[in-house]
Motif scaffolding. Structure first.
Motif, short mmCIF file in Angstrom:
data_model
loop_
_atom_site.label_atom_id
_atom_site.label_comp_id
_atom_site.label_asym_id
_atom_site.label_seq_id
_atom_site.Cartn_x
_atom_site.Cartn_y
_atom_site.Cartn_z
N ALA A 16 -26.50 -23.68 -21.54
CA ALA A 16 -25.51 -22.72 -21.05
C ALA A 16 -24.57 -23.38 -20.06
O ALA A 16 -23.36 -23.12 -20.06
CB ALA A 16 -26.21 -21.53 -20.40
N LEU A 17 -25.11 -24.26 -19.22
CA LEU A 17 -24.29 -24.97 -18.25
C LEU A 17 -23.32 -25.91 -18.95
O LEU A 17 -22.12 -25.94 -18.63
CB LEU A 17 -25.19 -25.75 -17.29
CG LEU A 17 -24.52 -26.64 -16.25
CD1 LEU A 17 -23.55 -25.85 -15.39
CD2 LEU A 17 -25.58 -27.33 -15.39
N SER A 18 -23.81 -26.67 -19.92
CA SER A 18 -22.95 -27.60 -20.66
C SER A 18 -21.83 -26.85 -21.37
O SER A 18 -20.68 -27.32 -21.42
CB SER A 18 -23.78 -28.39 -21.67
OG SER A 18 -24.75 -29.18 -21.04
N ALA A 19 -22.15 -25.68 -21.92
CA ALA A 19 -21.17 -24.92 -22.68
C ALA A 19 -20.08 -24.33 -21.79
O ALA A 19 -18.99 -24.00 -22.27
CB ALA A 19 -21.86 -23.79 -23.44
N ALA A 20 -20.35 -24.21 -20.49
CA ALA A 20 -19.39 -23.59 -19.57
C ALA A 20 -18.51 -24.60 -18.85
O ALA A 20 -17.54 -24.22 -18.19
CB ALA A 20 -20.13 -22.74 -18.54
N LEU A 21 -18.84 -25.89 -18.96
CA LEU A 21 -18.09 -26.90 -18.21
C LEU A 21 -16.72 -27.16 -18.84
O LEU A 21 -16.56 -27.06 -20.06
CB LEU A 21 -18.89 -28.21 -18.17
CG LEU A 21 -20.18 -28.17 -17.36
CD1 LEU A 21 -20.92 -29.50 -17.49
CD2 LEU A 21 -19.90 -27.87 -15.89
N PRO A 22 -15.71 -27.51 -18.01
CA PRO A 22 -14.39 -27.83 -18.54
C PRO A 22 -14.48 -28.97 -19.55
O PRO A 22 -15.34 -29.85 -19.40
CB PRO A 22 -13.61 -28.26 -17.29
CG PRO A 22 -14.34 -27.64 -16.15
CD PRO A 22 -15.79 -27.63 -16.56
N PRO A 23 -13.64 -28.93 -20.61
CA PRO A 23 -12.51 -28.02 -20.81
C PRO A 23 -12.85 -26.72 -21.54
O PRO A 23 -11.95 -26.01 -21.98
CB PRO A 23 -11.56 -28.87 -21.66
CG PRO A 23 -12.49 -29.69 -22.50
CD PRO A 23 -13.66 -30.01 -21.61
N ALA A 24 -14.13 -26.41 -21.68
CA ALA A 24 -14.51 -25.17 -22.35
C ALA A 24 -14.07 -23.95 -21.55
O ALA A 24 -13.96 -24.00 -20.33
CB ALA A 24 -16.03 -25.13 -22.55
N ALA A 25 -13.81 -22.87 -22.26
CA ALA A 25 -13.49 -21.60 -21.60
C ALA A 25 -14.79 -20.89 -21.23
O ALA A 25 -15.82 -21.06 -21.89
CB ALA A 25 -12.66 -20.72 -22.54
N THR A 26 -14.74 -20.11 -20.16
CA THR A 26 -15.91 -19.35 -19.75
C THR A 26 -15.46 -18.02 -19.18
O THR A 26 -14.27 -17.70 -19.18
CB THR A 26 -16.75 -20.15 -18.72
OG1 THR A 26 -17.99 -19.47 -18.49
CG2 THR A 26 -16.01 -20.32 -17.41
#
Length: 233
Positions: free
Chosen positions: A48-58
Motif C-alpha cells: 500500500a505504501l509503495s502504491a501511494a508514493l510519487p508519481p502515483a496518485a493517491t
C-alpha cells in the motif's frame, strides 16, 4: 536517560529501533548502546505504501490510513524495544517516521512529509515522543536531509585533516568534517532504493533486496556507464 530511536528509510521495507543510555558527564553526553531490534513491514502495508508514493496518485483517505498503520507498526516495535532493550524503563522515544515526499523547487526545500502518527507510539509505551525532525530542520532553513550528519560531525570532529562518512541508505549522503571550517553534508543520489527496485524487477518480484550484495558480486562494472555517471558528478 534511556532513549529509543525509531527509523524507517526510503527503502520502506522495515522499521528499526535502537536504544541507548545517555549520561551527561560535564559538558559531554556519553552514549552507551543498549541494542537494536527491527521488524519488516507487513507485506500488505508495504504494498500500500509503495502504491501511494510519487508519481502515483493517491487520496487523503489512503494517506490517513497509511499514517495510522505506519504509526501502529512503529508503536509495536517501540513497545518491544522498551521491553527487550530497556527493561520497560525507557524515558524518551524519538521517531523519524516514514518519508513519503520531499518538496523541493528552485533549489530550495519547501517541505517534507513523514507518515507514522506518533500518538500511537505514545499510547503503546507511555513515553513522551519526539517527532517531525525533518520538518523542524526545513522550518529552520535547512534541507531536511541528511540528519545522520549530526552524529557524523560529533564522531569525526577533532580528528586531524579532512574526514568523511558515506551513508548508503535508500538515498546516499555524505558528511565532510574538517578542522578548518564547518561540517558539510549533502545527499549524493539514490542508493539502496534503486538497487532494491532493480532486484525486484530482475527477479520478477521473488526477491526485494540483494542480501549481502551477492548478486552485485557476481556482476562486472559497466565502464561506459560508470564514466558517464562520474561525468555528472
Amino acid at each position: 536517560m534511556r532513549v529509543i530511536g525509531l527509523m524507517s528509510g526510503t527503502s520502506h521495507d522495515a522499521v528499526d529501533a535502537a536504544a541507548a543510555d545517555l549520561v551527561l558527564d560535564g559538558d559531554t553526553v556519553v552514549l552507551a548502546p543498549l541494542g537494536l531490534v527491527g521488524e519488516a513491514y507487513p507485506e500488505a502495508l508495504r504494498s500500500a505504501l509503495s502504491a501511494a508514493l510519487p508519481p502515483a496518485a493517491t487520496t487523503m483517505k489512503e494517506v490517513c490510513a497509511l499514517d495510522t498503520r505506519i504509526g501502529q507498526a512503529f508503536a509495536s516495535l517501540a513497545a518491544r524495544a522498551d521491553r527487550e532493550l530497556c527493561e520497560g524503563r525507557a524515558d524518551l522515544i524519538g521517531s523519524h517516521g516514514q518519508t513519503v515526499y520531499h518538496w523541493a523547487e528552485g533549489g530550495k526545500v519547501h517541505g517534507t512529509l513523514q507518515l507514522g502518527q506518533p500518538a500511537w507510539i505514545a499510547e503503546a509505551t507511555g513515553c513522551p515522543v519526539v517527532s517531525d525532525l525533518r520538518t523542524r530542520d526545513v522550518a529552520a532553513g535547512g534541507q531536511g536531509a541528511p540528519l545522520v550528519s549530526l552524529v557524523d560531525a560529533l564522531w569525526l570532529g577533532g580528528r586531524p585533516g579532512v574526514c568523511a562518512a558515506l551513508n548508503l541508505g535508500g538515498i546516499a549522503n555524505i558528511t565532510v568534517v574538517s578542522s578548518a571550517g564547518d561540517p558539510l553534508a549533502f545527499d549524493t543520489g539514490p542508493a539502496n532504493a534503486l538497487i532494491d527496485a532493480a532486484v525486484g524487477a530482475l527477479t520478477g518480484g521473488r526477491l526485494d533486496h540483494d542480501a549481502d550484495g551477492a548478486m552485485a558480486a557476481r556482476g562486472t562494472v559497466h565502464e561506459p556507464l560508470l564514466e558517464r555517471l562520474f561525468g555528472e558528478a
